[in-house]
Motif scaffolding. Structure first.
Motif, PDB file in Angstrom:
ATOM      1  N   LEU A   1       0.834  -1.199   0.000  1.00 14.25           N
ATOM      2  CA  LEU A   1       0.000   0.000   0.000  1.00 14.25           C
ATOM      3  C   LEU A   1       0.873   1.256   0.000  1.00 14.25           C
ATOM      4  CD1 LEU A   1      -2.849  -1.062   2.442  1.00 14.25           C
ATOM      5  CD2 LEU A   1      -2.897  -0.987  -0.046  1.00 14.25           C
ATOM      6  N   ASP A   2       1.956   1.227   0.793  1.00 22.57           N
ATOM      7  CA  ASP A   2       2.893   2.360   0.792  1.00 22.57           C
ATOM      8  C   ASP A   2       3.441   2.598  -0.607  1.00 22.57           C
ATOM      9  OD1 ASP A   2       2.639   3.003   3.401  1.00 22.57           O
ATOM     10  OD2 ASP A   2       4.388   1.865   4.092  1.00 22.57           O
TER      11      ASP A   2
ATOM     12  N   HIS B   1     -12.461  -5.658  -0.190  1.00 20.52           N
ATOM     13  CA  HIS B   1     -13.525  -5.839   0.791  1.00 20.52           C
ATOM     14  C   HIS B   1     -13.022  -5.379   2.157  1.00 20.52           C
ATOM     15  CE1 HIS B   1     -11.098  -9.523   1.028  1.00 20.52           C
ATOM     16  NE2 HIS B   1     -11.290  -9.358   2.307  1.00 20.52           N
ATOM     17  N   ASN B   2     -11.787  -4.886   2.180  1.00 11.30           N
ATOM     18  CA  ASN B   2     -11.133  -4.535   3.433  1.00 11.30           C
ATOM     19  C   ASN B   2     -11.294  -3.037   3.702  1.00 11.30           C
ATOM     20  OD1 ASN B   2      -9.329  -3.986   5.479  1.00 11.30           O
ATOM     21  ND2 ASN B   2      -7.839  -5.504   4.757  1.00 11.30           N
TER      22      ASN B   2
ATOM     23  N   ALA C   1      -9.765   2.968   4.244  1.00  8.47           N
ATOM     24  CA  ALA C   1      -9.557   4.109   5.132  1.00  8.47           C
ATOM     25  C   ALA C   1      -8.161   4.673   4.950  1.00  8.47           C
ATOM     26  CB  ALA C   1      -9.772   3.690   6.579  1.00  8.47           C
ATOM     27  N   GLU C   2      -7.189   3.776   4.743  1.00  8.94           N
ATOM     28  CA  GLU C   2      -5.811   4.201   4.646  1.00  8.94           C
ATOM     29  C   GLU C   2      -5.491   4.847   3.300  1.00  8.94           C
ATOM     30  OE1 GLU C   2      -1.557   1.974   5.195  1.00  8.94           O
ATOM     31  OE2 GLU C   2      -3.379   1.025   5.974  1.00  8.94           O
ATOM     32  N   MET C   3      -6.152   4.372   2.246  1.00  4.86           N
ATOM     33  CA  MET C   3      -5.723   4.741   0.901  1.00  4.86           C
ATOM     34  C   MET C   3      -6.641   5.713   0.166  1.00  4.86           C
ATOM     35  SD  MET C   3      -2.957   3.034   0.016  1.00  4.86           S
ATOM     36  CE  MET C   3      -3.038   2.988  -1.768  1.00  4.86           C
TER      37      MET C   3
ATOM     38  N   SER D   1     -21.938   6.675  -2.043  1.00  2.00           N
ATOM     39  CA  SER D   1     -20.590   7.106  -2.388  1.00  2.00           C
ATOM     40  C   SER D   1     -20.347   8.480  -1.794  1.00  2.00           C
ATOM     41  CB  SER D   1     -20.413   7.149  -3.907  1.00  2.00           C
ATOM     42  OG  SER D   1     -21.230   8.148  -4.457  1.00  2.00           O
ATOM     43  N   GLY D   2     -19.080   8.840  -1.695  1.00  2.00           N
ATOM     44  CA  GLY D   2     -18.736  10.139  -1.153  1.00  2.00           C
ATOM     45  C   GLY D   2     -17.302  10.168  -0.700  1.00  2.00           C
ATOM     46  N   PRO D   3     -16.842  11.301  -0.168  1.00  2.00           N
ATOM     47  CA  PRO D   3     -15.487  11.405   0.343  1.00  2.00           C
ATOM     48  C   PRO D   3     -15.287  10.424   1.497  1.00  2.00           C
ATOM     49  CG  PRO D   3     -16.482  13.566   0.140  1.00  2.00           C
ATOM     50  CD  PRO D   3     -17.561  12.582  -0.085  1.00  2.00           C
ATOM     51  N   VAL D   4     -14.067   9.912   1.627  1.00  2.00           N
ATOM     52  CA  VAL D   4     -13.817   8.815   2.562  1.00  2.00           C
ATOM     53  C   VAL D   4     -14.213   9.176   3.999  1.00  2.00           C
ATOM     54  CG1 VAL D   4     -11.371   9.387   2.931  1.00  2.00           C
ATOM     55  CG2 VAL D   4     -12.153   7.032   3.201  1.00  2.00           C
TER      56      VAL D   4
END
Lengths: 349, 332
Positions: free
Chosen positions: A208-209, A227-228, A233-235, A250-253
């Motif tokens: 992911l980094d 599905h995670n 949240a991280e990306m 849908s929308g901003p995280v």
């Protein structure tokens, strides 16, 4: 709304993908709409079978037989690079445009790095293949560029790895090689279909980094299918929540994680185990299970599993997918419909 | 790789040695020997009563041929000659075995090669097409014709072709050479003449194999076509036909490479009846005859040769597999 659609790199609207089988038609995608903005990460979440991987394949027109796009549009905005807007949905899958797009403008990273490489061809052979197809390079230059890419994604001993086979690499290195191959032609959109699911947790974080670093350097958009919710949240910059072939929210995280509107999104977020949890509380789960593809509930497909199910409304018609006033969130749920529309006559759907 | 080659070659020699013993012993397993069969035929067939005089004659003949010695001695003498490429004399024909089988061995190899080429040239493209377009009308047609090809006995096909050729085209199909080249030494003209005759037995012998190969290739390929590496290659924009040939077809052909070695003996034993029907001068009928009259040396030489060819074929296909499939090296 029109402004996001205009600036979107890829704008998908009412996309339907059907698989005609002997038993009936499987509606893998049943009218999905979403926008991918240049340089941003869009997370696509949902349970298995909700059609999230199908979107990725539909964008590249590499659906497994007998699946095909039956309706909707996928507008690819090529104006930035001096091209025309192209509707991918109506392109011939074997045509020149689609082939140029695959691996060129749009590249894909798969879930299984082991089986996504041919076991009898070297990593270098497959990397060079992509480069030679899309760029005007000699085989020697393609080899050099591959090795440089492998260095870029952190594969040690790249010149030697170039001549090795996928089974000689570890899972993490294989996924790095997969990513190196995907970015070899500087795509504008990288579709990452469960890129970390087959990897252990430490390797997941590294991959992911790496994706984030490459995104910054290359200014590419990423469509992250997973599905995670932790990965999302991280990306992700924005999120699309899918259920049974449709986008339900849908929308901003931040909005999705802190103020989910759709009961399905709320249920998904409640079922994440918390570090602060005390004792042996049972993790909340969404009641029921995914309906059989040939036996879809009428009205809102989430209805039978929904805690806020409203008889007479939810089973009568399909809620519209619309932007909530004063937010950047879109949701498809009668709880958030303007009151006068709830009593609407059932549509033929 | 060198270790692999040396090891495999040593094993090949050992296998050949074992084959030679088995070939020699197995042929002597049926009751009687050449002497008894010969005398029996002289006095009028298997039902004629044997007399004391006959038995004395039989013993004399046996001693003359060396057949009365212990089997170990017989084997040692035979194998010692054979490794020096002196195959001895056919008991029945009283000529050098190398003369009896030399030309026939060449014919057999040509026929086998012709059949294999015919089978592959036809089966590989059809198999690929039928897998890629599976469940299409073409696929169903090919499958139907294929099953027909599998079901029809090849000697029946040979007989039908003979009859059709004779009735409608007034030509005689059969043999491998025109009369003028029969005794001629090898030349380009003779080779062309051979090719002209070869295609009919190649079709007859290859039909069943072609049908089988199409089925197996289709099924292997169907498995491979859905694999993620194929989808991944498609996702990077490889043109469809190039993709199918480069990845799944290469994978689907691997099992065939490993069976190349058995093709020769399979074709030989399968071709005996066809060779008799089409009067082909191959080894099959010679072996059959040698076994019937218990011509010990001729029969064991042919069996040994087939064994050697099989061992060489297997060795070659093993080496080819290592070359074609990099995964095999780590298993070694």
């Amino acid at each position: 709304m029109t402004d996001t659609r205009d600036s979107a790199l890829l704008s998908i609207n009412g996309l339907k993908v059907h698989y005609p089988t002997d038993e009936g038609v499987v509606k893998a995608l049943d009218g999905v709409s979403l926008d991918i903005l240049p340089g941003q990460t869009l997370g696509v979440v949902g349970e298995s079978g909700c059609g999230k991987s199908t979107i990725g394949r539909a964008i590249l027109q590499i659906l497994d037989k007998p699946g095909r796009v039956v309706d909707g549009e996928m507008m690819w905005n090529a104006r930035e690079s001096g091209g025309q807007t192209l509707d991918i949905a109506i392109q011939n899958p074997d045509g020149h445009e689609m082939r140029a797009m695959r691996g060129g403008d749009v590249a894909m990273v798969f879930q299984e790095p082991m089986t996504s490489f041919s076991p009898i061809h070297t990593i270098g052979n497959q990397m060079s293949e992509a480069i030679l197809l899309h760029q005007d390079k000699t085989p020697a230059e393609a080899r050099e560029w591959s090795i440089e890419l492998m260095n870029m994604v952190g594969i040690p001993n790249a010149p030697q790895r170039f001549h090795e086979y996928s089974y000689q690499l570890s899972g993490g290195l294989r996924q790095r090689a997969m990513i190196a191959m995907a970015i070899s032609c500087s795509p504008k959109l990288l579709i990452a279909d469960e890129p970390t699911t087959a990897l252990d947790v430490t390797t997941q974080a590294q991959i992911l980094d790496l994706l984030r670093k490459l995104q910054e350097e290359q200014k590419m958009a990423i469509m992250l299918i997973t599905h995670n919710l932790g990965v999302i949240a991280e990306m992700a910059d924005a999120v699309v929540v899918m259920y049974l072939g449709k986008a339900v929210e849908s929308g901003p995280v931040d909005d999705i994680f802190h103020r989910p509107k759709h009961p399905y999104s709320q249920g998904l977020l409640r079922s994440i185990p918390s570090v602060q949890a005390v004792g042996h509380e049972k993790l909340p789960s969404i009641a029921g299970s995914i309906p059989h593809p040939f036996n879809r509930p009428s009205g809102c497909t989430f209805g039978p599993r929904c805690p806020s199910f409203m008889p007479g409304a939810c089973d009568a018609s399909v809620p519209r997918y619309m932007t909530l006033d004063g937010t950047r969130q879109k949701v498809s749920c009668f709880l958030h419909h303007p009151p006068e529309e709830v009593e609407e006559v059932p549509s033929d759907d | 790789m060198t270790i692999f080659l040396v090891r495999r070659t040593l094993i090949a020699f050992l296998t050949t040695f074992v084959i030679s013993i088995i070939a020699f012993l197995a042929i002597q397993l049926p009751p009687g020997d050449f002497a008894s069969v010969y005398i029996q035929n002289l006095i009028g067939g298997p039902t004629a009563p044997s007399t004391v005089g006959n038995l004395v004659l039989e013993e004399q003949l046996r001693a003359e041929l060396g057949l009365d010695q212990p089997q170990v001695v017989q084997y040692a003498k035979w194998i010692w000659r054979t490794v020096r490429l002196d195959f001895g004399t056919s008991i029945e024909h009283s000529v050098k075995i190398s003369e009896v089988i030399g030309q026939r061995l060449v014919n057999t190899v040509f026929l086998a090669l012709g059949t294999i080429i015919f089978t592959w040239v036809l089966a590989v493209p059809i198999g690929i097409y039928s897998a890629v377009k599976h469940n299409s009308p073409t696929d169903y047609t090919v499958t139907f014709v294929g099953f027909l090809g599998l079901a029809v006995p090849d000697f029946l096909l040979a007989l039908s072709l003979l009859w059709i050729g004779f009735t409608y085209f007034d030509i005689s199909i059969g043999g491998l050479y025109s009369p003028e080249y029969l005794e001629a030494s090898w030349s380009f003209g003779k080779f062309v003449d051979l090719l002209k005759h070869l295609w009919i037995p190649a079709i007859v012998l290859g039909t069943a194999g072609t049908a089988g190969l199409i089925r197996i290739l289709r099924n292997n390929l169907l498995d491979e076509l859905a694999k993620p590496y194929v989808v991944a290659a498609r996702a990077r924009g490889v043109p469809e036909w190039k993709l199918i040939l480069k990845y799944p077809v290469r994978m689907a052909l691997n099992p065939f490479i490993s069976t190349l070695g058995y093709l020769l003996p399979f074709l030989l034993s399968g071709s005996v009846i066809v060779s008799v029907v089409l009067s082909l001068p191959t080894l099959g009928p010679t072996l059959l005859r040698a076994l019937i009259v218990e011509d010990l040396y001729l029969a064991s030489t042919i069996v040994l040769m087939l064994g050697v060819l099989t061992v060489i074929g297997t060795l070659l296909s093993d080496i080819m597999l290592v070359v074609f499939d990099p995964r095999i090296k780590i298993a070694e």
